[in-house]
Enzyme design. Structure first.
Site, PDB file in Angstrom:
ATOM      1  N   ASN A 422      -9.151   7.092   7.584  1.00  0.00           N
ATOM      2  CA  ASN A 422      -9.902   6.210   8.473  1.00  0.00           C
ATOM      3  C   ASN A 422     -10.361   4.909   7.829  1.00  0.00           C
ATOM      4  O   ASN A 422     -10.823   4.028   8.548  1.00  0.00           O
ATOM      5  CB  ASN A 422     -11.145   6.944   9.014  1.00  0.00           C
ATOM      6  CG  ASN A 422     -10.786   8.055   9.973  1.00  0.00           C
ATOM      7  OD1 ASN A 422     -10.579   7.829  11.153  1.00  0.00           O
ATOM      8  ND2 ASN A 422     -10.722   9.266   9.469  1.00  0.00           N
ATOM      9  N   TRP A 423     -10.257   4.756   6.532  1.00  0.00           N
ATOM     10  CA  TRP A 423     -10.753   3.514   5.948  1.00  0.00           C
ATOM     11  C   TRP A 423      -9.682   2.419   5.983  1.00  0.00           C
ATOM     12  O   TRP A 423     -10.013   1.241   5.931  1.00  0.00           O
ATOM     13  CB  TRP A 423     -11.232   3.754   4.515  1.00  0.00           C
ATOM     14  CG  TRP A 423     -10.204   3.510   3.456  1.00  0.00           C
ATOM     15  CD1 TRP A 423      -9.211   4.338   3.078  1.00  0.00           C
ATOM     16  CD2 TRP A 423     -10.076   2.334   2.644  1.00  0.00           C
ATOM     17  NE1 TRP A 423      -8.454   3.769   2.085  1.00  0.00           N
ATOM     18  CE2 TRP A 423      -8.979   2.532   1.793  1.00  0.00           C
ATOM     19  CE3 TRP A 423     -10.780   1.143   2.551  1.00  0.00           C
ATOM     20  CZ2 TRP A 423      -8.557   1.583   0.873  1.00  0.00           C
ATOM     21  CZ3 TRP A 423     -10.363   0.189   1.629  1.00  0.00           C
ATOM     22  CH2 TRP A 423      -9.270   0.416   0.794  1.00  0.00           C
ATOM     23  N   PRO A 426      -4.091   0.628   9.240  1.00  0.00           N
ATOM     24  CA  PRO A 426      -2.678   0.223   9.216  1.00  0.00           C
ATOM     25  C   PRO A 426      -1.828   1.077   8.287  1.00  0.00           C
ATOM     26  O   PRO A 426      -0.714   1.483   8.654  1.00  0.00           O
ATOM     27  CB  PRO A 426      -2.747  -1.235   8.753  1.00  0.00           C
ATOM     28  CG  PRO A 426      -4.072  -1.711   9.213  1.00  0.00           C
ATOM     29  CD  PRO A 426      -4.985  -0.540   9.040  1.00  0.00           C
ATOM     30  N   VAL A 427      -2.312   1.352   7.081  1.00  0.00           N
ATOM     31  CA  VAL A 427      -1.551   2.190   6.154  1.00  0.00           C
ATOM     32  C   VAL A 427      -1.480   3.625   6.661  1.00  0.00           C
ATOM     33  O   VAL A 427      -0.432   4.286   6.558  1.00  0.00           O
ATOM     34  CB  VAL A 427      -2.175   2.131   4.750  1.00  0.00           C
ATOM     35  CG1 VAL A 427      -1.530   3.154   3.819  1.00  0.00           C
ATOM     36  CG2 VAL A 427      -2.037   0.737   4.163  1.00  0.00           C
ATOM     37  N   HIS A 428      -2.580   4.110   7.224  1.00  0.00           N
ATOM     38  CA  HIS A 428      -2.573   5.484   7.749  1.00  0.00           C
ATOM     39  C   HIS A 428      -1.566   5.644   8.882  1.00  0.00           C
ATOM     40  O   HIS A 428      -0.841   6.645   8.938  1.00  0.00           O
ATOM     41  CB  HIS A 428      -3.981   5.838   8.234  1.00  0.00           C
ATOM     42  CG  HIS A 428      -4.055   7.154   8.941  1.00  0.00           C
ATOM     43  ND1 HIS A 428      -3.860   8.369   8.303  1.00  0.00           N
ATOM     44  CD2 HIS A 428      -4.282   7.455  10.250  1.00  0.00           C
ATOM     45  CE1 HIS A 428      -3.978   9.346   9.172  1.00  0.00           C
ATOM     46  NE2 HIS A 428      -4.225   8.816  10.355  1.00  0.00           N
ATOM     47  N   TYR A 436       4.840  11.152   7.238  1.00  0.00           N
ATOM     48  CA  TYR A 436       4.245  12.489   7.397  1.00  0.00           C
ATOM     49  C   TYR A 436       4.899  13.273   8.540  1.00  0.00           C
ATOM     50  O   TYR A 436       5.368  14.406   8.349  1.00  0.00           O
ATOM     51  CB  TYR A 436       2.743  12.346   7.627  1.00  0.00           C
ATOM     52  CG  TYR A 436       2.004  13.660   7.757  1.00  0.00           C
ATOM     53  CD1 TYR A 436       1.763  14.458   6.649  1.00  0.00           C
ATOM     54  CD2 TYR A 436       1.546  14.093   8.997  1.00  0.00           C
ATOM     55  CE1 TYR A 436       1.084  15.649   6.759  1.00  0.00           C
ATOM     56  CE2 TYR A 436       0.862  15.281   9.123  1.00  0.00           C
ATOM     57  CZ  TYR A 436       0.628  16.060   8.003  1.00  0.00           C
ATOM     58  OH  TYR A 436      -0.047  17.256   8.127  1.00  0.00           O
ATOM     59  N   HIS A 461      -0.407   2.431  -5.910  1.00  0.00           N
ATOM     60  CA  HIS A 461      -1.617   2.016  -6.625  1.00  0.00           C
ATOM     61  C   HIS A 461      -1.281   1.677  -8.083  1.00  0.00           C
ATOM     62  O   HIS A 461      -1.746   0.655  -8.608  1.00  0.00           O
ATOM     63  CB  HIS A 461      -2.672   3.125  -6.570  1.00  0.00           C
ATOM     64  CG  HIS A 461      -3.492   3.114  -5.325  1.00  0.00           C
ATOM     65  ND1 HIS A 461      -3.027   3.604  -4.123  1.00  0.00           N
ATOM     66  CD2 HIS A 461      -4.754   2.664  -5.073  1.00  0.00           C
ATOM     67  CE1 HIS A 461      -3.958   3.469  -3.193  1.00  0.00           C
ATOM     68  NE2 HIS A 461      -5.021   2.889  -3.748  1.00  0.00           N
ATOM     69  N   TYR A 523      -7.864  -5.031 -23.132  1.00  0.00           N
ATOM     70  CA  TYR A 523      -8.483  -5.750 -24.251  1.00  0.00           C
ATOM     71  C   TYR A 523      -7.925  -5.266 -25.582  1.00  0.00           C
ATOM     72  O   TYR A 523      -7.714  -6.078 -26.502  1.00  0.00           O
ATOM     73  CB  TYR A 523     -10.005  -5.562 -24.212  1.00  0.00           C
ATOM     74  CG  TYR A 523     -10.719  -6.638 -23.432  1.00  0.00           C
ATOM     75  CD1 TYR A 523     -11.368  -7.689 -24.074  1.00  0.00           C
ATOM     76  CD2 TYR A 523     -10.740  -6.624 -22.039  1.00  0.00           C
ATOM     77  CE1 TYR A 523     -12.016  -8.683 -23.366  1.00  0.00           C
ATOM     78  CE2 TYR A 523     -11.385  -7.600 -21.318  1.00  0.00           C
ATOM     79  CZ  TYR A 523     -12.023  -8.634 -21.975  1.00  0.00           C
ATOM     80  OH  TYR A 523     -12.652  -9.631 -21.266  1.00  0.00           O
TER      81      TYR A 523
END
Length: 531
Positions: A422-423, A426-428, A436, A461, A523
């Site tokens: 739900n966040w 579009p991707v869901h 799926y 990601h 770093y």
């Protein structure tokens, strides 16, 4: 006669006494009745008064009216008596209740904070939390200003995108993406007319989509003038185009299957049946396959705030200029706020966190992690609003795109899976429609299909982080895959508010851990461990 008179006398007196209580008119009529009865008992006729017949008749009418008036008077008196009785009863009850209140002041009830009380209005406590949050962050902001001074530098922001003002590798890489867009369009045109076979078209699409992931990654890794921020931006554009073009070829393939199944006319329900038409959709003409294979249709889909293609998108009737200007103002304001918070708050905290991580001082590491969690989470929330609400609504309003459901109430998530569903709508939708559900139709287990979705998400990601930083540590990949056991644990052992708290904890703590891991490694690699 005297005996009869004596016997009649008490009866007559009783009649007078009983009836005469009604009023004066009643007394006159009773006397007349009594006199009449006296003549009747004596066996004689009463004297006749012809001249007074009308008077007697009038007196009878008057007596009837008097009876009616008495009845009304009696009913009024009865009502007054009943009202007085009711008032008396009420006074007695109020007195009794007052006495009971004095004697007993306790009733059977639960405390408001108990779950059994059913109380749910915590608006004041929520306002208190907001006030405490503002005050605590204001203190941190003042402490940061006193300690570091003003660190916000707009010129430094430009250097994050460009190393050389005469070299724009990220912009050039984004422009080259049009080659892949046009390749997908022309391949679909050839498939629509039957010039090439389905197998040939599938091979061409696979080659094009694979090249969309490899070519920009290779460019980012080999071009020395490419900055990490420019690499993230260009790879993000290519990732979005990859998902869009995959949906584009998938949807057109479904249309060809329907056409081959002897469908006479295509409707938009074939491409995406779950989205309803808006009121303004009648203004725009509806197309059917293969009439959708045009440059206009392709580039509208490329710029539309969605990843799922369909032949006819829901469209709004007009462009609301005030709404558009508000979203534009929010975009500019929150962009400046994000840059300022990152430069002023996050960068000093990250720099001060390098030494504890190098020395493996666990207590200091935890302290720095918690210190970084607050600005990191605040920046993430601002970014969510800037991107999913302000920016995407701005683009949707500009293109008159009708489906504005870019997110749902993820903040009420009681499970990890609900949050990820739900966040980012579009991707869901893309994962549900093109990954799926096709796996479930092929007989794949539901848990395996969910794990595969998380696996694909973990890959992207890591792709968007490791390639621009030019190092491969798999922190983002492992963080995403850790969501699978976390989702199982939360759904199995935590419910309601406890599940929601677990989701918030994973968001607040999980992201700073990954940020510190990547920054520390970056770093160490590029600056030889210097803090």
């Amino acid at each position: 006669m005297s005996d009869r008179a004596e016997m009649r006398g008490p009866a007559t007196r009783r009649r007078r006494t009983t009836i005469s209580g009604g009023g004066g008119n009643g007394a006159v009529s009773v006397k007349q009745q009594a006199n009449g009865s006296k003549w009747h008992d004596a066996g004689e006729k009463p004297p006749q008064y012809p001249a007074k017949a009308k008077t007697d008749e009038g007196s009878r009418h008057a007596s009837n009216n008097g009876m009616v008036d008495r009845q009304m008077g009696v009913s009024g008196q009865q009502q007054q008596q009943q009202q007085q009785l009711t008032n008396t009863t009420r006074k007695q009850r109020s007195v009794a209740e007052d006495i009971n209140d004095r004697l007993s002041c306790h009733v059977l009830q639960e405390s408001l904070l108990s779950s059994a009380s059913g109380y749910s209005n915590y608006r004041g406590i929520l306002n208190w939390c907001v006030v405490m949050l503002v005050l605590s962050n204001a203190r941190l902001f003042l402490e940061n200003i006193i300690k570091y001074g003003i660190l916000v530098d707009p010129i430094q922001v430009v250097s994050l995108f460009l190393k050389d003002p005469y070299s724009w590798p990220a912009a050039c890489l984004i422009i080259v993406s049009n080659v892949f867009i046009l390749a997908a369009l022309y391949t679909e045109r050839r498939l629509a007319v039957g010039t090439i076979s389905e197998m040939t078209g599938l091979i061409l699409h696979i080659f094009s989509l694979t090249s969309m992931l490899i070519f920009p990654a290779f460019t980012v890794l080999t071009v020395t003038s490419m900055t990490p921020v420019g690499g993230v931006l260009s790879l993000g554009v290519y990732t979005v185009l990859f998902l869009k073009l995959y949906s584009y070829q998938d949807t057109n393939r479904w249309c060809r299957e329907i056409r081959h199944a002897k469908a006479k006319r295509l409707t938009r329900s074939y491409s995406c049946p779950s989205v309803a038409q808006s009121n303004g959709s009648a203004v725009h003409s509806h197309v059917s396959y293969p009439g959708n294979l045009t440059h206009r249709d392709m580039y509208y889909f490329v710029f539309a705030p969605t990843l799922c293609y369909q032949l006819n998108f829901p469209r709004s009737s007009r462009i609301r200029k005030r709404f558009l200007m508000r979203r534009l103002f929010e975009m500019l304001f929150f962009m400046q706020l994000l840059v300022g918070l990152i430069q002023q708050w996050m960068v000093p905290t990250i720099q001060n966190s390098m030494k504890p991580f190098q020395e493996m001082d666990f207590s200091r590491m935890v302290e720095r992690l918690l210190k970084l969690a607050v600005p990191n989470h605040l920046i993430w929330l601002i970014f969510f609003y800037w991107f999913f609400h302000s920016s995407m609504n701005f683009v949707a309003e500009l293109l008159q795109f009708g489906d504005r459901e870019f997110y749902k109430d993820w903040w009420n998530s009681e499970t990890v899976t609900y949050f990820w569903a739900n966040w980012n709508i579009p991707v869901h939708k893309w994962c549900l429609r093109h990954f799926y559900k096709p796996m479930l139709k092929k007989g794949t287990n539901k848990f395996l299909a969910q794990t595969a979705v998380f696996l694909v998400s973990a890959f992207f990601h890591e792709y968007l982080v490791s390639v621009p930083l030019k190092m491969f540590r798999l922190w983002a990949f492992m963080g995403m895959m850790a969501q699978v056991p976390l989702a199982w644990f939360v759904s199995r052992f935590l419910n309601g508010n406890y599940g929601n708290a677990a989701v918030w904890m994973s968001l607040i703590i999980g992201q700073p851990v990954a940020v510190l891991m990547y920054v520390h490694d970056y770093y160490v690699i590029h600056y030889g461990g210097a803090t």
